[in-house]
Design an enzyme around this catalytic site. Structure first.
Site, mmCIF file in Angstrom:
data_model
loop_
_atom_site.group_PDB
_atom_site.id
_atom_site.type_symbol
_atom_site.label_atom_id
_atom_site.label_comp_id
_atom_site.label_asym_id
_atom_site.label_seq_id
_atom_site.Cartn_x
_atom_site.Cartn_y
_atom_site.Cartn_z
ATOM 1 N N ASP A 175 44.167 48.337 46.255
ATOM 2 C CA ASP A 175 43.890 49.559 47.006
ATOM 3 C C ASP A 175 45.160 50.430 47.012
ATOM 4 O O ASP A 175 45.404 51.170 46.066
ATOM 5 C CB ASP A 175 43.443 49.153 48.415
ATOM 6 N N PHE B 188 34.932 51.432 51.566
ATOM 7 C CA PHE B 188 35.290 50.103 52.056
ATOM 8 C C PHE B 188 34.175 49.142 51.673
ATOM 9 O O PHE B 188 33.037 49.296 52.112
ATOM 10 C CB PHE B 188 35.538 50.089 53.562
ATOM 11 N N GLY C 21 40.712 36.510 49.587
ATOM 12 C CA GLY C 21 39.700 37.317 48.902
ATOM 13 C C GLY C 21 39.444 36.970 47.454
ATOM 14 O O GLY C 21 38.342 37.173 46.947
ATOM 15 N N ARG D 20 32.334 37.430 53.082
ATOM 16 C CA ARG D 20 32.981 36.944 51.854
ATOM 17 C C ARG D 20 31.991 36.197 50.957
ATOM 18 O O ARG D 20 32.146 36.140 49.754
ATOM 19 C CB ARG D 20 34.134 35.988 52.182
HETATM 20 P P1 5GP Z 1 46.588 46.985 49.075
HETATM 21 O O1 5GP Z 1 47.890 46.350 49.448
HETATM 22 O O2 5GP Z 1 46.419 47.210 47.599
HETATM 23 O O3 5GP Z 1 46.349 48.254 49.865
HETATM 24 O O4 5GP Z 1 45.467 46.045 49.604
HETATM 25 C C1 5GP Z 1 45.034 44.922 48.982
HETATM 26 C C2 5GP Z 1 44.222 44.089 49.933
HETATM 27 O O5 5GP Z 1 43.589 44.883 50.933
HETATM 28 C C3 5GP Z 1 43.095 43.390 49.217
HETATM 29 O O6 5GP Z 1 43.508 42.143 48.736
HETATM 30 C C4 5GP Z 1 42.041 43.282 50.294
HETATM 31 O O7 5GP Z 1 42.260 42.121 51.055
HETATM 32 C C5 5GP Z 1 42.271 44.478 51.175
HETATM 33 N N1 5GP Z 1 41.364 45.608 50.841
HETATM 34 C C6 5GP Z 1 41.654 46.779 50.271
HETATM 35 N N2 5GP Z 1 40.561 47.556 50.120
HETATM 36 C C7 5GP Z 1 39.541 46.828 50.626
HETATM 37 C C8 5GP Z 1 38.125 47.062 50.719
HETATM 38 O O8 5GP Z 1 37.553 48.083 50.336
HETATM 39 N N3 5GP Z 1 37.417 46.054 51.288
HETATM 40 C C9 5GP Z 1 37.958 44.889 51.732
HETATM 41 N N4 5GP Z 1 37.143 44.001 52.248
HETATM 42 N N5 5GP Z 1 39.276 44.634 51.622
HETATM 43 C C10 5GP Z 1 40.047 45.589 51.078
#
Ligand code: 5GP
Length: 195
Positions: free
Chosen positions: A118, A167, A60, A180
């Protein structure tokens, strides 16, 4: 801090057929570019006279990192890690380390570049892993921060945009590996999300 609300009514550009599944543009391409320039200028100032290992979190962060390093004026070495914690649109809470960095990090300034924070679980795991290698400094630069769903505290020194709990896709962020390549950040239509 730049806080983005999702009350704007900008419609996705119909030129891009991929955008038909996007219900709303959250951050336009122009606003992303402007913010990346600001972040690059800030980073260049903060690390003036030093050098930096910039680590992108695949997949990402790749478009964000590519744009960001063009605006960093101190010497930069790039590397990548791959860590995954996501399947579909919700966090599984399971973090997997799929690819390690190749650069030695001991005694160096390290900046981890991430698309979105997130729950914080991914970066928590990654930062702990990298800290053990004894860098001179270790900071985070994320394009988007989504603090509403945080499960563990993560402090990003550099944040592009702070958004509500939606999201999002685009500018590196995917839904099942699609979207992407969009040059803006948008909210995916519920109809495009599998039940
Ligand atoms: P975390 O471990 O902080 O919950 O998640 C981080 C990863 O989750 C990010 O690098 C991404 O790949 C994915 N992610 C979290 N929220 C979103 C979102 O709203 N959209 C997308 N496409 N990916 C997300």
């Amino acid at each position: 801090m730049i806080v983005v609300s999702d009350t704007n009514n900008i419609k996705p550009d119909s030129i891009n057929p991929l955008a038909t599944n996007i219900s709303r543009v959250l951050v336009s391409s122009q606003d992303i570019q402007k913010r990346i320039e600001e972040l690059g200028a800030q980073i260049s100032k903060d690390y003036a006279g030093q050098s930096l290992v910039v680590i992108g979190v695949l997949k990402g962060a790749f478009p964000f990192m590519a744009a960001l390093i063009k605006h960093i004026t101190v010497p930069v070495v790039i590397d990548f890690v791959a860590v995954s914690s996501y399947e579909g649109t919700s966090s599984t809470g399971v973090v997997r380390f799929q690819k390690d960095v190749e650069e030695p990090l001991t005694g160096r300034n390290v900046l981890v570049v991430e698309d979105i924070v997130d729950t914080g679980l991914t970066l928590h795991y990654l930062m702990n892993t990298l800290q053990v290698r004894d860098p001179k400094s270790l900071e985070i630069c994320c394009l988007v921060d989504k603090p509403a769903r945080r499960k563990i505290e993560i402090t990003s020194k550099y944040i592009g945009f702070t958004i509500p709990d939606r999201f999002i896709v685009g500018f590196g962020m995917d839904y099942e590996e699609h979207y992407r390549s969009l040059d803006f950040i948008g909210i995916l239509s519920p109809k495009a999300i599998k039940p």
